[in-house]
Design a protein around this motif. Structure first.
Motif, short mmCIF file in Angstrom:
data_model
loop_
_atom_site.label_atom_id
_atom_site.label_comp_id
_atom_site.label_asym_id
_atom_site.label_seq_id
_atom_site.Cartn_x
_atom_site.Cartn_y
_atom_site.Cartn_z
N LEU A 61 0.83 -1.20 0.00
CA LEU A 61 0.00 0.00 0.00
C LEU A 61 0.86 1.26 0.00
O LEU A 61 0.61 2.19 -0.77
N ASP A 62 1.88 1.31 0.84
CA ASP A 62 2.70 2.52 0.93
C ASP A 62 3.40 2.80 -0.40
O ASP A 62 3.51 3.98 -0.81
N ASP A 63 3.85 1.77 -1.09
CA ASP A 63 4.48 1.96 -2.40
C ASP A 63 3.48 2.53 -3.40
O ASP A 63 3.83 3.41 -4.21
N TRP A 64 2.25 2.04 -3.35
CA TRP A 64 1.23 2.54 -4.27
C TRP A 64 0.90 4.00 -3.96
O TRP A 64 0.80 4.84 -4.86
N ASN A 119 -10.05 7.26 5.36
CA ASN A 119 -11.04 6.18 5.31
C ASN A 119 -10.49 4.85 5.82
O ASN A 119 -11.14 3.82 5.67
N ASP A 120 -9.30 4.91 6.43
CA ASP A 120 -8.71 3.74 7.07
C ASP A 120 -8.56 2.55 6.12
O ASP A 120 -8.69 1.39 6.54
N PHE A 121 -8.30 2.86 4.86
CA PHE A 121 -8.05 1.77 3.91
C PHE A 121 -6.63 1.27 4.11
O PHE A 121 -5.67 2.02 3.98
N ALA A 122 -6.50 -0.04 4.41
CA ALA A 122 -5.19 -0.61 4.70
C ALA A 122 -4.80 -1.72 3.74
O ALA A 122 -3.76 -2.35 3.92
N ALA A 157 -9.26 -2.11 -4.20
CA ALA A 157 -9.67 -3.40 -3.66
C ALA A 157 -8.52 -3.98 -2.85
O ALA A 157 -7.43 -4.22 -3.39
N GLY A 158 -8.75 -4.20 -1.57
CA GLY A 158 -7.71 -4.78 -0.74
C GLY A 158 -7.45 -6.23 -1.11
O GLY A 158 -8.39 -7.01 -1.31
#
Length: 460
Positions: A23-26, A41-44, A65-66
């Motif tokens: 996620l951090d890279d994206w 929105n607390d998307f992890a 999409a997680g």
């Protein structure tokens, strides 16, 4: 299947599939507005999480999409499907993040995530369409999804609408759609044409027993699929408990599976000579019921001491396997919801299978791993042959002791096979709890593995 593939990508929403650890890279490649929205929105990137990011300036709405972590994905068959069910109605295009080697499987899961058994309830109008990544054979995936849907619908349908007669009608409808030939032997004609075990098991029902025989294809190796079609199993005079009987509408799951595989074979136009045999019965109780202790005749001439009327599936399969052998096919493959022992051994998600051919075993195991439809080889253990040989007949359908029940059932079936290589799968055909693209109810187990293995099994 309200979740479908979309041909027109013009108005599709870009969908980014995001591994939790990436996620951090994206986010590092996104503008500050996106980063702030995701954080607020607390998307992890957790498995099944979804988030719509609103348009801003020249940027259109995008969806996230997680995809969770590798360990979380390993616990489910279709990880992306857990997100597909939560996205709002619309058309989505995979923009990034989906591994190429997972594309076909995840596209299948996307379509199947829309499955609902809604024959008896109000239908959903939600549609979530997908523009698939380049390289995905959408025609093949659609055929596989349609076959899986047919398997689920047949298994989920209660016996009031899925009697032996109804099962034969479903097979006939499939045959007509695919240009196959089909015939059905019904009731006392089974005795006249030497199928005594099928007749014996089904004669107590108000709906007569029958043998469904479908053929398709004129060229290529001969493949015969045999599926157990016990449309309801009370246990007969050795009656099941109410709990044991609660899922017995699914005891025709083997029939549903071989019809699903046949649908894939015919729709994909595989170069085989296909035959499908389904003994369709209801194991009921009446004055005509067969009894514990009866000595039964079979098509092959072997006699069977019936020591449990609840071990009826192997009886009806025996006559069908004897018929299949007479045609001298290259491969006979049977599928049946046959034993509780199989579930105790490997649970509901893994399908144990039996074969004497090491190459066939490897091909099926490899295919199961490739398409995430797990199978596991169990042995035709010769040391257990004596267990199925009683004092008063050639064979015993229910050996005492309770050990190795799946193996002894498979050994029993093998006695009726000749003139062909043989593979038997002891399936469950049921999903006990909701999972991505696999709602509670009937489900295909082993069907995709078998279909994927056919080129190797038949040297196509």
């Amino acid at each position: 299947m309200p979740h479908t593939f979309a041909e027109d990508a013009q108005d599709a929403i870009d969908l980014h599939v995001i591994d939790a650890q990436s996620l951090d890279d994206w986010l590092a490649a996104q503008d500050a507005v996106v980063v702030e929205w995701v954080r607020q929105n607390d998307f992890a990137g957790n498995l099944g999480q979804t988030l719509l990011v609103p348009a801003n300036g020249d940027r259109h709405v995008i969806a996230l999409a997680g995809y969770g972590t590798a360990s979380k994905r390993a616990r489910t068959h279709f990880p992306l499907a857990s997100a597909a069910t939560k996205l709002p109605t619309g058309t989505y295009r995979i923009a990034s993040g989906l591994p190429e080697e997972m594309a076909e499987s995840e596209c299948l899961g996307w379509v199947l995530s829309g499955y609902r058994f809604d024959r008896y309830k109000q239908k959903s109008d939600k549609t979530v369409s997908l523009v698939p990544p380049d390289g995905v054979d959408t025609a093949k995936v659609t055929i596989m999804a349609e076959a899986e849907t047919m398997i689920r619908d047949l298994v989920n349908t209660p016996t009031s609408d899925m009697s032996p007669e109804d099962l034969a009608a479903a097979a006939t409808a499939l045959a007509e759609t695919q240009g196959a030939e089909i015939c059905t032997i019904v009731g006392d004609d089974l005795l006249a044409q030497n199928f005594p075990l099928i007749h014996t098991v089904g004669r107590a029902s108000a709906t007569p027993p029958r043998l469904i025989d479908m053929r398709w294809g004129q060229h290529g190796p001969k493949l015969t699929l045999v599926g157990k079609g016990v449309c309801f199993d009370t246990g007969g005079l050795n009656m099941k408990s109410s709990t044991g009987m609660s899922l017995m509408k699914k005891d025709m799951g083997g029939a549903a599976h071989v019809l699903g595989i046949a649908r894939m074979i015919m729709a994909m136009n595989l170069p085989v000579q296909l035959r499908v045999l389904i003994p369709a019965v209801e194991n009921s109780v009446s004055s005509a019921s067969f009894r514990p202790g009866d000595i039964l005749n079979s098509r092959k001439g072997l006699t069977v001491e019936n020591n449990n009327t609840d071990a009826e599936g192997r009886l009806v399969l025996a006559d069908a396997l004897a018929l299949a052998s007479e045609d001298k096919p290259d491969l006979i493959l049977s599928m049946a919801t046959l034993t509780g022992a199989a579930r105790i051994a490997v649970g509901s998600d893994i399908v144990p299978f039996f074969t004497d051919d090491d190459d066939d075993a490897q091909a099926l195991s490899d295919a199961g791993a490739r398409v995430d439809d797990p199978v596991w080889r169990l042995p035709f253990h010769e040391g257990y042959e004596a267990k199925i040989e009683p004092a008063n007949a050639d064979l015993d359908n229910a050996p005492s002791g309770g050990f190795a029940g799946s193996i002894t059932a498979a050994l029993f079936l093998r006695r009726f096979v000749s003139n062909a290589r043989y593979v038997h799968l002891d399936i469950f055909a049921w999903q006990s709890a909701n999972a991505p693209a696999r709602p509670r109810g009937g489900v295909g187990t082993g069907a995709r593995a078998v279909f994927d293995a056919l080129p190797s099994l038949l040297k196509l």
